[in-house]
Design a protein around this motif. Structure first.
Motif, mmCIF file in Angstrom:
data_model
loop_
_atom_site.group_PDB
_atom_site.id
_atom_site.type_symbol
_atom_site.label_atom_id
_atom_site.label_comp_id
_atom_site.label_asym_id
_atom_site.label_seq_id
_atom_site.Cartn_x
_atom_site.Cartn_y
_atom_site.Cartn_z
ATOM 1 N N ALA A 102 -75.116 -66.085 3.570
ATOM 2 C CA ALA A 102 -74.932 -66.843 2.321
ATOM 3 C C ALA A 102 -75.393 -65.981 1.159
ATOM 4 O O ALA A 102 -76.306 -65.171 1.306
ATOM 5 C CB ALA A 102 -75.748 -68.132 2.368
ATOM 6 N N GLN A 103 -74.738 -66.142 -0.013
ATOM 7 C CA GLN A 103 -75.196 -65.474 -1.238
ATOM 8 C C GLN A 103 -75.496 -66.567 -2.262
ATOM 9 O O GLN A 103 -74.685 -67.482 -2.452
ATOM 10 C CB GLN A 103 -74.107 -64.576 -1.817
ATOM 11 C CG GLN A 103 -73.648 -63.445 -0.914
ATOM 12 C CD GLN A 103 -72.629 -62.547 -1.617
ATOM 13 O OE1 GLN A 103 -72.896 -61.384 -1.869
ATOM 14 N NE2 GLN A 103 -71.461 -63.078 -1.911
ATOM 15 N N CYS A 104 -76.649 -66.453 -2.936
ATOM 16 C CA CYS A 104 -76.918 -67.500 -3.935
ATOM 17 C C CYS A 104 -76.327 -67.157 -5.291
ATOM 18 O O CYS A 104 -75.995 -68.061 -6.058
ATOM 19 C CB CYS A 104 -78.394 -67.859 -4.021
ATOM 20 S SG CYS A 104 -79.513 -66.589 -3.564
ATOM 21 N N ARG A 149 -67.682 -63.434 -13.494
ATOM 22 C CA ARG A 149 -67.520 -64.707 -12.778
ATOM 23 C C ARG A 149 -68.450 -64.728 -11.581
ATOM 24 O O ARG A 149 -68.906 -63.699 -11.102
ATOM 25 C CB ARG A 149 -66.083 -64.845 -12.270
ATOM 26 C CG ARG A 149 -65.072 -64.981 -13.401
ATOM 27 C CD ARG A 149 -63.674 -65.151 -12.816
ATOM 28 N NE ARG A 149 -62.682 -65.144 -13.875
ATOM 29 C CZ ARG A 149 -61.539 -64.457 -13.835
ATOM 30 N NH1 ARG A 149 -61.243 -63.719 -12.780
ATOM 31 N NH2 ARG A 149 -60.684 -64.510 -14.823
ATOM 32 N N GLY A 150 -68.692 -65.934 -11.056
ATOM 33 C CA GLY A 150 -69.480 -66.068 -9.829
ATOM 34 C C GLY A 150 -68.552 -66.008 -8.618
ATOM 35 O O GLY A 150 -67.329 -65.953 -8.775
ATOM 36 N N TRP A 151 -69.143 -65.956 -7.438
ATOM 37 C CA TRP A 151 -68.336 -65.993 -6.218
ATOM 38 C C TRP A 151 -68.954 -67.002 -5.273
ATOM 39 O O TRP A 151 -70.108 -66.847 -4.845
ATOM 40 C CB TRP A 151 -68.251 -64.599 -5.560
ATOM 41 C CG TRP A 151 -67.366 -64.601 -4.350
ATOM 42 C CD1 TRP A 151 -67.762 -64.649 -3.044
ATOM 43 C CD2 TRP A 151 -65.928 -64.594 -4.344
ATOM 44 N NE1 TRP A 151 -66.659 -64.675 -2.221
ATOM 45 C CE2 TRP A 151 -65.528 -64.633 -2.985
ATOM 46 C CE3 TRP A 151 -64.948 -64.562 -5.347
ATOM 47 C CZ2 TRP A 151 -64.178 -64.636 -2.615
ATOM 48 C CZ3 TRP A 151 -63.613 -64.564 -4.961
ATOM 49 C CH2 TRP A 151 -63.242 -64.598 -3.617
ATOM 50 N N PHE A 152 -68.199 -68.041 -4.954
ATOM 51 C CA PHE A 152 -68.652 -69.116 -4.064
ATOM 52 C C PHE A 152 -68.843 -68.535 -2.653
ATOM 53 O O PHE A 152 -67.881 -68.048 -2.056
ATOM 54 C CB PHE A 152 -67.584 -70.216 -4.096
ATOM 55 C CG PHE A 152 -67.854 -71.395 -3.204
ATOM 56 C CD1 PHE A 152 -69.018 -72.141 -3.342
ATOM 57 C CD2 PHE A 152 -66.925 -71.759 -2.243
ATOM 58 C CE1 PHE A 152 -69.255 -73.246 -2.525
ATOM 59 C CE2 PHE A 152 -67.147 -72.866 -1.423
ATOM 60 C CZ PHE A 152 -68.312 -73.609 -1.563
ATOM 61 N N SER A 153 -70.081 -68.563 -2.140
ATOM 62 C CA SER A 153 -70.383 -67.885 -0.863
ATOM 63 C C SER A 153 -71.176 -68.782 0.077
ATOM 64 O O SER A 153 -72.353 -68.537 0.366
ATOM 65 C CB SER A 153 -71.215 -66.624 -1.132
ATOM 66 O OG SER A 153 -70.757 -65.896 -2.251
ATOM 67 N N PRO A 154 -70.550 -69.871 0.552
ATOM 68 C CA PRO A 154 -71.304 -70.825 1.390
ATOM 69 C C PRO A 154 -71.697 -70.225 2.741
ATOM 70 O O PRO A 154 -70.995 -69.370 3.281
ATOM 71 C CB PRO A 154 -70.320 -71.983 1.566
ATOM 72 C CG PRO A 154 -68.966 -71.377 1.406
ATOM 73 C CD PRO A 154 -69.138 -70.271 0.403
#
Ligand code: BTN
Length: 254
Positions: free
Chosen positions: A44-46, A54-59
């Protein structure tokens, strides 16, 4: 010791349960002199990062959040082509391992059905005319269910599992991706980017489309006709042929 089939990639592997961003960590390791081929992986990345701040959704456990350190023998101006090379390698590996017929959106996305399955972030450190390191950050949405994406990604992002209607083994896919990336990297180091540019054209979903180019100081639409030898996108507008450099430009369907 690992069970990868690669020679260069995975010489050193750092695996994290959770981290801010695998690319931040890879840059620290690279600056401290880690060997070429060092991999950083996280469950996971917070604060996963994308292009254009931009962010990157990393569940957790649902994707392959990976950064690779390279020390390529190229000139700094060739660094954007590393993104194209990575896109070709990932597209080939994903198509072969999953059968999902994804394609490359210039410069750094892999799409299925118009939605993003992979994002690539290439970052470089260079001095004078030599590259010190390139960090290739790759985010592959593997087993994220459609309803797990945050609202702002609805209609924009998808996953391989959603595309195929079944989950995939991340380890198998990771091995395929690394093997293909190494093959392509060695080929490019040996014989230059020409053969990769040809392959890129074949796998592209951008060429032949009317696109809207949105940059910090200009905005226009036109037909995406080709990429040039530097990896720039050539866009034919009413009056002229525009050369679009990845930089801070985004491309939208027109
Ligand atoms: C983009 O689409 O703009 C690029 C997204 C890149 C995401 C990957 S996930 C692994 C690596 N670590 C990051 O923080 N970003 C990249």
């Amino acid at each position: 010791k690992n069970d990868l089939s690669t020679q260069v990639l995975g010489k050193e592997i750092y695996w994290f349960d959770s981290i801010d961003s695998t690319s931040n960590e890879a840059k620290k390791l690279a600056a401290a002199g880690c060997p070429e081929g060092t991999l950083v992986l996280a469950e996971a990345q917070c604060t996963g990062r994308g292009r254009l701040a931009r962010g990157w959704f990393s569940p957790r456990g649902k994707g392959i959040w990976l950064s690779v350190v390279l020390r390529p023998p190229f000139q700094p101006y060739d660094a954007p082509k590393c993104t194209l090379m990575t896109a070709v390698a990932l597209t080939r590996a994903i198509r072969r391992a999953t059968g999902v017929p994804c394609g490359i959106k210039w410069p750094n996305d892999i799409l299925y059905n118009g939605k993003k399955v992979v994002g690539i972030l290439t970052e470089m450190s260079a001095e004078m005319d030599a590259i010190n390191y390139v960090v290739l950050g790759m985010g592959t949405n593997v087993n994220i269910a459609a309803d797990e994406f945050p609202d702002e990604l609805a209609g924009i992002a998808t996953s391989l599992a959603e595309a195929a209607g079944r989950p995939f083994c991340r380890k198998t896919l990771l091995k395929e991706i690394l093997a293909e990336l190494e093959t392509v990297y060695l080929e490019v180091s040996r014989s230059g980017f020409d053969s990769i540019l040809k392959e890129w054209r074949r796998l592209s979903v951008t060429l032949g489309q009317t696109v809207q180019v949105v940059g910090p100081d200009k905005q226009f639409s036109g037909l995406a006709v080709d990429i040039d030898a530097s990896g720039a996108l050539l866009v034919q507008t009413d009056g002229s042929l525009e050369t679009v450099i990845a930089g801070d430009v985004s491309i939208r369907p027109a």
